[in-house]
Design a protein around this motif. Structure first.
Motif, short mmCIF file in Angstrom:
data_model
loop_
_atom_site.label_atom_id
_atom_site.label_comp_id
_atom_site.label_asym_id
_atom_site.label_seq_id
_atom_site.Cartn_x
_atom_site.Cartn_y
_atom_site.Cartn_z
N TYR A 261 -19.06 26.25 -10.20
CA TYR A 261 -18.03 25.57 -11.00
C TYR A 261 -16.64 25.79 -10.41
CZ TYR A 261 -21.56 24.73 -14.55
OH TYR A 261 -22.67 24.30 -15.22
N ARG A 262 -16.42 26.98 -9.86
CA ARG A 262 -15.11 27.23 -9.24
C ARG A 262 -14.94 26.39 -7.97
NH1 ARG A 262 -11.92 31.34 -10.71
NH2 ARG A 262 -12.55 32.44 -12.58
N VAL A 263 -16.01 26.21 -7.24
CA VAL A 263 -15.94 25.33 -6.07
C VAL A 263 -15.59 23.91 -6.51
CG1 VAL A 263 -17.30 24.26 -4.22
CG2 VAL A 263 -17.50 26.72 -4.66
N ILE A 264 -16.24 23.45 -7.58
CA ILE A 264 -15.97 22.10 -8.09
C ILE A 264 -14.52 22.00 -8.56
CG2 ILE A 264 -16.51 20.47 -9.94
CD1 ILE A 264 -19.42 21.44 -9.74
N ALA A 265 -14.02 23.04 -9.24
CA ALA A 265 -12.62 23.03 -9.70
C ALA A 265 -11.67 22.92 -8.50
CB ALA A 265 -12.32 24.29 -10.51
N ALA A 266 -11.99 23.61 -7.41
CA ALA A 266 -11.15 23.52 -6.21
C ALA A 266 -11.19 22.11 -5.61
CB ALA A 266 -11.62 24.55 -5.18
N ILE A 267 -12.38 21.49 -5.63
CA ILE A 267 -12.48 20.11 -5.13
C ILE A 267 -11.69 19.17 -6.02
CG2 ILE A 267 -14.08 18.20 -4.69
CD1 ILE A 267 -16.20 20.29 -3.96
N LEU A 268 -11.76 19.40 -7.32
CA LEU A 268 -11.02 18.54 -8.25
C LEU A 268 -9.52 18.70 -8.08
CD1 LEU A 268 -13.22 18.91 -11.45
CD2 LEU A 268 -13.12 16.99 -9.87
N ARG A 269 -9.08 19.91 -7.76
CA ARG A 269 -7.66 20.08 -7.46
C ARG A 269 -7.28 19.24 -6.24
NH1 ARG A 269 -3.66 22.39 -4.66
NH2 ARG A 269 -1.92 23.22 -5.89
N HIS A 270 -8.18 19.22 -5.25
CA HIS A 270 -7.97 18.39 -4.06
C HIS A 270 -7.88 16.92 -4.46
CE1 HIS A 270 -8.24 17.50 0.25
NE2 HIS A 270 -9.09 16.53 -0.06
N VAL A 271 -8.74 16.48 -5.39
CA VAL A 271 -8.70 15.09 -5.85
C VAL A 271 -7.35 14.78 -6.50
CG1 VAL A 271 -9.70 13.45 -7.50
CG2 VAL A 271 -11.20 14.93 -6.15
N LEU A 272 -6.85 15.72 -7.29
CA LEU A 272 -5.56 15.50 -7.97
C LEU A 272 -4.41 15.35 -6.98
CD1 LEU A 272 -5.87 18.03 -10.94
CD2 LEU A 272 -6.03 15.54 -11.06
N MET A 273 -4.54 15.98 -5.82
CA MET A 273 -3.45 15.93 -4.84
C MET A 273 -3.59 14.77 -3.85
SD MET A 273 -2.08 18.46 -6.23
CE MET A 273 -0.58 18.38 -5.26
N LEU A 274 -4.71 14.04 -3.93
CA LEU A 274 -4.94 12.94 -2.99
C LEU A 274 -4.22 11.66 -3.40
CD1 LEU A 274 -8.76 13.07 -2.17
CD2 LEU A 274 -6.89 13.32 -0.54
N ARG A 275 -3.96 10.83 -2.41
CA ARG A 275 -3.49 9.46 -2.65
C ARG A 275 -4.57 8.48 -2.22
NH1 ARG A 275 0.27 7.24 0.35
NH2 ARG A 275 -0.09 8.70 2.07
N THR A 276 -4.75 7.43 -3.01
CA THR A 276 -5.67 6.37 -2.60
C THR A 276 -4.84 5.15 -2.22
OG1 THR A 276 -5.91 5.48 -4.84
CG2 THR A 276 -7.41 7.24 -4.20
N GLU A 277 -5.52 4.05 -1.93
CA GLU A 277 -4.81 2.88 -1.41
C GLU A 277 -3.94 2.20 -2.46
OE1 GLU A 277 -7.98 0.55 0.29
OE2 GLU A 277 -7.60 1.40 2.27
N THR A 278 -4.26 2.37 -3.74
CA THR A 278 -3.44 1.78 -4.80
C THR A 278 -3.17 2.81 -5.89
OG1 THR A 278 -5.33 1.02 -6.15
CG2 THR A 278 -4.56 -0.46 -4.40
N GLU A 279 -2.08 2.61 -6.60
CA GLU A 279 -1.74 3.52 -7.69
C GLU A 279 -2.79 3.48 -8.79
OE1 GLU A 279 1.95 4.22 -10.84
OE2 GLU A 279 2.27 3.06 -9.02
N GLU A 280 -3.35 2.29 -9.02
CA GLU A 280 -4.39 2.15 -10.04
C GLU A 280 -5.63 2.97 -9.70
OE1 GLU A 280 -7.08 -1.39 -12.12
OE2 GLU A 280 -5.56 -1.89 -10.64
N LYS A 281 -6.05 2.95 -8.44
CA LYS A 281 -7.22 3.72 -8.02
C LYS A 281 -6.94 5.23 -8.06
CE LYS A 281 -10.21 0.47 -7.29
NZ LYS A 281 -11.43 0.40 -8.14
N THR A 282 -5.69 5.60 -7.73
CA THR A 282 -5.33 7.02 -7.82
C THR A 282 -5.42 7.49 -9.26
OG1 THR A 282 -3.84 6.82 -5.91
CG2 THR A 282 -3.50 8.70 -7.38
N GLU A 283 -4.94 6.69 -10.18
CA GLU A 283 -5.01 7.06 -11.60
C GLU A 283 -6.46 7.14 -12.07
OE1 GLU A 283 -3.46 5.43 -15.95
OE2 GLU A 283 -2.45 4.77 -14.12
N GLU A 284 -7.31 6.24 -11.57
CA GLU A 284 -8.73 6.29 -11.92
C GLU A 284 -9.37 7.59 -11.42
OE1 GLU A 284 -12.94 3.89 -11.11
OE2 GLU A 284 -11.09 3.24 -10.14
#
Length: 541
Positions: A261-284
């Motif tokens: 679960y801690r590994v997953i939390a670290a990956i999710l933190r990475h997801v929060l810091m990522l940018r996607t191609e559109t603001e809508e997809k980033t929010e999703e």
């Protein structure tokens, strides 16, 4: 297109004619989602005929056309009986190159699926996976057959080869896993315990998001100059997050799972810091990350802020608050949208509430952003454009879940102190929460918090004696309507008011209430005659 004519021709046609005939059907119905009820029997027979063709040794191009026909027909849940059988599901699984429990034998792991070696084979696999997704979604019988033939075993085997996936193969494999885990709760424990799917999906996310590790639970921060996450990678990551949500939604949180679960939390933190191609997809992406974080044990949330290699803000014990700020920004965006609060806003409010309740540094940081020291107390708490104003307005929202989530969030930021909450919101806005928690008489909640003090501004200290506790702001002085009245007129108006209230009470239109010593509401006569209770006193913050 005349279905009777199609069925009659299929019985005697050769492979080439079958392909041409079904291609014409596919062209005419590619955008059809509502079918004629009168032809249900014919469409069901067509499903059966297509499955018979798929059972023969036909070329990949013919297989693709048959599967396209079956995908179109599978939009109608009333004609899926021929497909939702053991033979039908095994045929589709074979076309999708998914091993099943029946084909895997008695070994612990089914044989690894071989990657398609040609483009035409890959297209067949993708079409078969699409068919399986439609059929499983639309047919309870197909869901049961999928469990019986252990289709999930083949999906788990496919996860082992995720690094070699073509995009669409991976996308629909993950989507099928998501559907099965969503629709069959009995599969979740088996997938989680026996098949280690949580670990496999975490590895899929690592590969898809190109996660690099700086520490055991610290994913390297994405390069600010790097290109946004490609659309295809983002799509697969979202499907993996949705499947992980299903597999963790009812988990008891066993200690042996804490590392994962801690590994997953670290990956999710990475997801929060990522940018996607559109603001809508980033929010999703952030929305899926929030939903999954809510399923993890609250003790794992320290992974979001505990980054020993890079460090953080000295003011908050050296913790890194970048991810918390992203969550706050996400929360405010959802508030500003002004719709779908229950599904869109309450998850992030719940996450921030529990994070603040159990992690002092998170609470202190969020409070500094949401409830800064009061300076202007001449404006009502719910009026304005600050985050506090927006949240206070939500405390009286018509949706019960929304107003409870907003009120609980602010209450925890105030360390569950009634006096502190009233300072920021006013009694009128907080009354619903206080009544539900039995705190109308004051006091604080059950959670224990650190003894750090709130510092009031000089402006607040000066204005405090003049603040209306109901509205939470300093009101302009109102003219006294009784100033010009004689004593007789005042007595007359008072008696008139008493008579009106008595009449409404006797007609049960209103019921006078009072607050009992334990802080709960009760009929006024009970509170007047209740024996005095012990005064619990008040804690200083």
């Amino acid at each position: 297109m005349d279905l009777e004519n199609v069925l009659s021709q299929l019985e005697s046609a050769n492979e080439v004619d079958i392909e041409e005939l079904l291609k014409e059907f596919n062209r005419e119905n590619s955008h059809t989602f509502t079918f004629d009820q009168k032809e249900e029997t014919l469409r069901s027979k067509l499903c059966q005929s297509v499955l018979i063709v798929l059972g023969m040794q036909v070329q990949p191009s013919c297989q693709k056309t048959c599967l396209e026909t079956l995908r179109i027909l599978s939009r109608d849940k009333c004609v899926l009986a021929p497909v939702a059988t053991r033979d039908g599901m095994l045929t589709l699984a074979r076309m999708a190159q998914l091993g099943t429990g029946e084909t895997a034998g008695d070994g612990q792991e089914p044989p690894q699926p071989s990657a398609p070696v040609a483009e035409e084979e890959r297209v067949v696999v993708v079409e078969a996976l699409k068919c399986l997704c439609n059929v499983v979604y639309n047919s309870a019988a197909a869901q049961q057959v999928s469990v019986d033939v252990k289709l999930a075993h083949g999906l788990c085997a496919s996860l082992h080869t995720a690094a070699a996936w073509h995009h669409e193969v991976g996308l629909f494999t993950l989507r099928l896993l998501f559907l099965l885990s969503a629709l069959r709760s009995d599969l979740r424990v088996e997938l989680r315990r026996e098949r280690q799917v949580v670990k496999l999906l975490a590895e899929v996310l690592e590969h898809t998001l190109d996660v690099r590790w700086d520490g055991t639970y610290e994913a390297a921060r994405p390069d600010p100059q790097a290109l946004p996450l490609p659309k295809e990678d983002n799509e697969r990551a979202m499907e993996a997050l949705k499947a992980l949500f299903n597999l963790t939604v009812c988990n008891a949180g066993a200690k042996e799972d804490e590392h994962q679960y801690r590994v997953i939390a670290a990956i999710l933190r990475h997801v929060l810091m990522l940018r996607t191609e559109t603001e809508e997809k980033t929010e999703e992406a952030h929305s899926h990350a929030v939903n999954l974080l809510n399923n993890l044990p609250v003790s794992c949330l320290d992974v979001l802020i505990d980054l020993p290699i890079r460090g953080g803000l000295e003011e908050y014990g050296g913790k890194n608050m970048d991810a918390i700020q992203v969550l706050l920004d996400f929360m405010e965006k959802r508030i500003d949208k002004g719709s779908n609060y229950k599904e869109g806003l309450t998850p992030v409010l719940s996450l921030l509430t529990e994070g603040s309740r159990h992690h002092r540094e998170i609470r202190r940081y969020i409070k500094a952003q949401v409830l800064p020291p009061l300076t202007d107390v001449k404006i009502r708490p719910e009026v304005g454009t600050t985050t506090r104003n927006k949240l206070v307005r939500l405390m009286t929202h018509v949706e019960m879940a929304v107003k409870q989530a907003a009120a609980e969030f602010l209450f925890v930021l105030c360390k569950e102190s009634v006096d502190n909450l009233l300072k920021y919101t006013g009694y009128g806005n907080a009354a619903g929460l206080l009544m539900a928690r039995g705190l109308l008489g004051g006091g604080r909640g059950e959670t224990e918090y650190s003894p750090d003090e709130d510092s009031d501004t000089e402006e607040y200290k000066t204005a405090k004696p003049f603040i209306n506790p109901i509205t939470g702001h300093v009101e302009e002085p109102m003219p006294n309507p009784m100033e010009e009245m004689t004593e007789e007129q005042k007595e007359y108006e008072a008696q008139k008011l008493v008579n009106m209230l008595d009449k409404l009470s006797r007609q049960s239109l209103i019921r006078p209430m009072g607050v009992k010593p334990d802080g709960t509401l009760a009929p006024l006569e009970e509170t007047l005659h209740a024996p005095p209770g012990d005064d619990a006193g008040s804690d200083s913050d």
